[in-house]
Design a protein around this motif. Sequence first.
Motif, mmCIF file in Angstrom:
data_model
loop_
_atom_site.group_PDB
_atom_site.id
_atom_site.type_symbol
_atom_site.label_atom_id
_atom_site.label_comp_id
_atom_site.label_asym_id
_atom_site.label_seq_id
_atom_site.Cartn_x
_atom_site.Cartn_y
_atom_site.Cartn_z
ATOM 1 N N TYR A 164 -31.757 -27.006 -121.983
ATOM 2 C CA TYR A 164 -31.662 -26.063 -123.079
ATOM 3 C C TYR A 164 -30.841 -26.148 -124.355
ATOM 4 C CZ TYR A 164 -33.983 -22.727 -119.720
ATOM 5 O OH TYR A 164 -34.730 -22.344 -118.823
ATOM 6 N N SER A 165 -30.025 -26.617 -124.358
ATOM 7 C CA SER A 165 -29.210 -27.035 -125.700
ATOM 8 C C SER A 165 -28.495 -28.305 -125.756
ATOM 9 C CB SER A 165 -28.164 -25.644 -125.857
ATOM 10 O OG SER A 165 -27.236 -25.875 -124.682
ATOM 11 N N HIS A 166 -28.323 -28.954 -126.952
ATOM 12 C CA HIS A 166 -27.595 -30.157 -127.196
ATOM 13 C C HIS A 166 -27.995 -31.165 -126.129
ATOM 14 C CE1 HIS A 166 -25.224 -28.218 -130.367
ATOM 15 N NE2 HIS A 166 -25.301 -27.098 -129.470
ATOM 16 N N PRO A 167 -29.174 -31.568 -126.031
ATOM 17 C CA PRO A 167 -29.662 -32.442 -124.792
ATOM 18 C C PRO A 167 -29.165 -33.886 -124.904
ATOM 19 C CG PRO A 167 -31.500 -32.088 -126.689
ATOM 20 C CD PRO A 167 -30.231 -31.165 -126.919
ATOM 21 N N HIS A 168 -28.339 -34.180 -126.126
ATOM 22 C CA HIS A 168 -28.092 -35.579 -126.409
ATOM 23 C C HIS A 168 -26.955 -36.309 -125.243
ATOM 24 C CE1 HIS A 168 -24.692 -33.327 -128.305
ATOM 25 N NE2 HIS A 168 -23.846 -34.372 -128.169
ATOM 26 N N SER A 228 -15.317 -25.182 -130.891
ATOM 27 C CA SER A 228 -16.497 -26.070 -130.523
ATOM 28 C C SER A 228 -16.167 -27.001 -129.502
ATOM 29 C CB SER A 228 -16.759 -26.639 -131.761
ATOM 30 O OG SER A 228 -17.442 -25.840 -132.727
ATOM 31 N N VAL A 229 -16.802 -27.675 -128.685
ATOM 32 C CA VAL A 229 -16.417 -28.373 -127.580
ATOM 33 C C VAL A 229 -16.559 -29.738 -128.148
ATOM 34 C CG1 VAL A 229 -17.042 -27.025 -125.771
ATOM 35 C CG2 VAL A 229 -18.789 -28.726 -126.727
ATOM 36 N N GLY A 230 -15.832 -30.807 -127.537
ATOM 37 C CA GLY A 230 -15.691 -31.968 -128.133
ATOM 38 C C GLY A 230 -17.360 -32.723 -128.031
ATOM 39 N N ASP A 231 -17.145 -34.139 -128.157
ATOM 40 C CA ASP A 231 -18.470 -34.720 -128.084
ATOM 41 C C ASP A 231 -18.576 -34.909 -126.271
ATOM 42 O OD1 ASP A 231 -20.710 -36.339 -128.941
ATOM 43 O OD2 ASP A 231 -19.482 -38.265 -128.086
ATOM 44 N N ALA A 281 -11.818 -24.182 -122.248
ATOM 45 C CA ALA A 281 -11.436 -25.117 -121.497
ATOM 46 C C ALA A 281 -11.800 -26.600 -122.085
ATOM 47 C CB ALA A 281 -11.839 -25.369 -120.077
ATOM 48 N N GLY A 282 -12.787 -26.689 -122.877
ATOM 49 C CA GLY A 282 -13.354 -27.916 -123.597
ATOM 50 C C GLY A 282 -14.247 -28.636 -122.699
ATOM 51 N N ILE A 283 -14.958 -27.885 -121.832
ATOM 52 C CA ILE A 283 -16.054 -28.480 -121.218
ATOM 53 C C ILE A 283 -17.288 -28.405 -122.040
ATOM 54 C CG2 ILE A 283 -17.361 -28.191 -118.946
ATOM 55 C CD1 ILE A 283 -14.753 -26.942 -117.879
ATOM 56 N N SER A 284 -17.892 -29.642 -122.017
ATOM 57 C CA SER A 284 -18.883 -29.756 -123.000
ATOM 58 C C SER A 284 -20.496 -29.675 -122.279
ATOM 59 C CB SER A 284 -18.972 -30.893 -123.779
ATOM 60 O OG SER A 284 -18.987 -32.254 -122.996
ATOM 61 N N GLN A 300 -25.035 -22.850 -127.700
ATOM 62 C CA GLN A 300 -25.458 -23.429 -128.862
ATOM 63 C C GLN A 300 -24.631 -23.594 -129.756
ATOM 64 O OE1 GLN A 300 -29.233 -21.068 -129.224
ATOM 65 N NE2 GLN A 300 -30.371 -22.797 -128.568
ATOM 66 N N GLY A 301 -23.999 -22.453 -130.209
ATOM 67 C CA GLY A 301 -22.848 -22.401 -131.275
ATOM 68 C C GLY A 301 -21.686 -23.142 -131.030
ATOM 69 N N ALA A 302 -21.375 -23.258 -129.767
ATOM 70 C CA ALA A 302 -20.099 -24.005 -129.171
ATOM 71 C C ALA A 302 -20.572 -25.624 -129.170
ATOM 72 C CB ALA A 302 -19.616 -23.471 -128.024
ATOM 73 N N GLY A 303 -21.824 -25.821 -129.386
ATOM 74 C CA GLY A 303 -22.016 -27.489 -129.170
ATOM 75 C C GLY A 303 -22.037 -27.886 -127.658
ATOM 76 N N MET A 304 -22.315 -26.854 -126.823
ATOM 77 C CA MET A 304 -22.224 -27.110 -125.201
ATOM 78 C C MET A 304 -23.808 -27.446 -124.828
ATOM 79 S SD MET A 304 -20.910 -24.610 -122.333
ATOM 80 C CE MET A 304 -19.195 -24.382 -123.190
ATOM 81 N N THR A 305 -23.788 -28.364 -123.833
ATOM 82 C CA THR A 305 -25.034 -28.601 -123.315
ATOM 83 C C THR A 305 -25.200 -27.596 -121.975
ATOM 84 O OG1 THR A 305 -24.908 -31.024 -123.955
ATOM 85 C CG2 THR A 305 -26.499 -30.589 -121.988
ATOM 86 N N LEU A 306 -26.496 -27.063 -121.887
ATOM 87 C CA LEU A 306 -26.808 -26.119 -120.809
ATOM 88 C C LEU A 306 -27.847 -26.747 -119.933
ATOM 89 C CD1 LEU A 306 -26.652 -22.427 -121.867
ATOM 90 C CD2 LEU A 306 -24.824 -23.975 -120.829
ATOM 91 N N ALA A 307 -27.899 -27.104 -118.751
ATOM 92 C CA ALA A 307 -28.823 -27.441 -117.751
ATOM 93 C C ALA A 307 -28.964 -26.395 -116.724
ATOM 94 C CB ALA A 307 -28.463 -28.894 -117.270
ATOM 95 N N ALA A 308 -30.233 -25.784 -116.698
ATOM 96 C CA ALA A 308 -30.274 -24.674 -115.786
ATOM 97 C C ALA A 308 -31.293 -25.147 -114.657
ATOM 98 C CB ALA A 308 -30.672 -23.576 -116.469
#
Length: 272
Positions: A258-262, A127-130, A220-223, A240-248
Amino acid sequence: MAARVHISQPGLSVQPDRAVAVHRTLPEEVAVAMVFDGSSAAVMMATPADVQDLALGFALSEGIVTAPDQLDGFELAEHPNGLEARFWLREDRADALAERRRFMAGPVGCGLCGIDSLDAAARDLPSVGDGPRFTRAEVARATDMLRDQQPLHDQTRATHAAGFLLPGAGIVLVREDVGRHNALDKLIGALARQGIDPATGAVVMTSRLSVELVQKCAIAGISTLIAVSAPTAHALRLAQGAGMTLAAFARGGAFDLYSHPHRVTEKVSDVA
């Protein structure tokens, strides 16, 4: 050793009403063997620039090492058929190398070639950090900012790029390669060599978002991962499972989130 990264090639430009002689600048693509403690772990086709960054990024993103100080030396050797990027590992990393050999995502052209089981393709991700926050405007401009820092693409129109975006500072580091996975490995290696924590920024890619890119960023810990094109469905599930934000589809001042938009806000970037 400075390998040639492009050549000038004559050609014929065929247009609807005529054909004219042209010269085009084409990127070089050579075989690069990743060699650890004298044994080749993978061979990939790559642009022969920033090869030490590529090799270090590969070692980090494949879990062979977790920090640059676990390497005791580096040598770049030229052969008639390509290059060898030679690393010597600290003694306690030998077991990690032996274990990762079974799960390597080898040649860049086929992504998951070289792995020996379906379970290896579905390896668990940390899981990536905040991570940092970015404004909507920063994400919307990210691929345009990256496009302004691609000299090899300007010459050849045939390479990908990976850039590192810092909140409030823009794109601060870029690496290019014929392969999108290689460009990302080069960027991860360059960050490590310059002492920049990957967790402090986002990665911006000129390609689609594939499984391997999400895997490498998570390790690498990139969120946050931003790209000019679409994610695959499985890449999105992994993010989604790793807590990563994807912008496409980040281009022309717009993007899909798409995911973790915060991590993407309307406010000024959080640079604390």
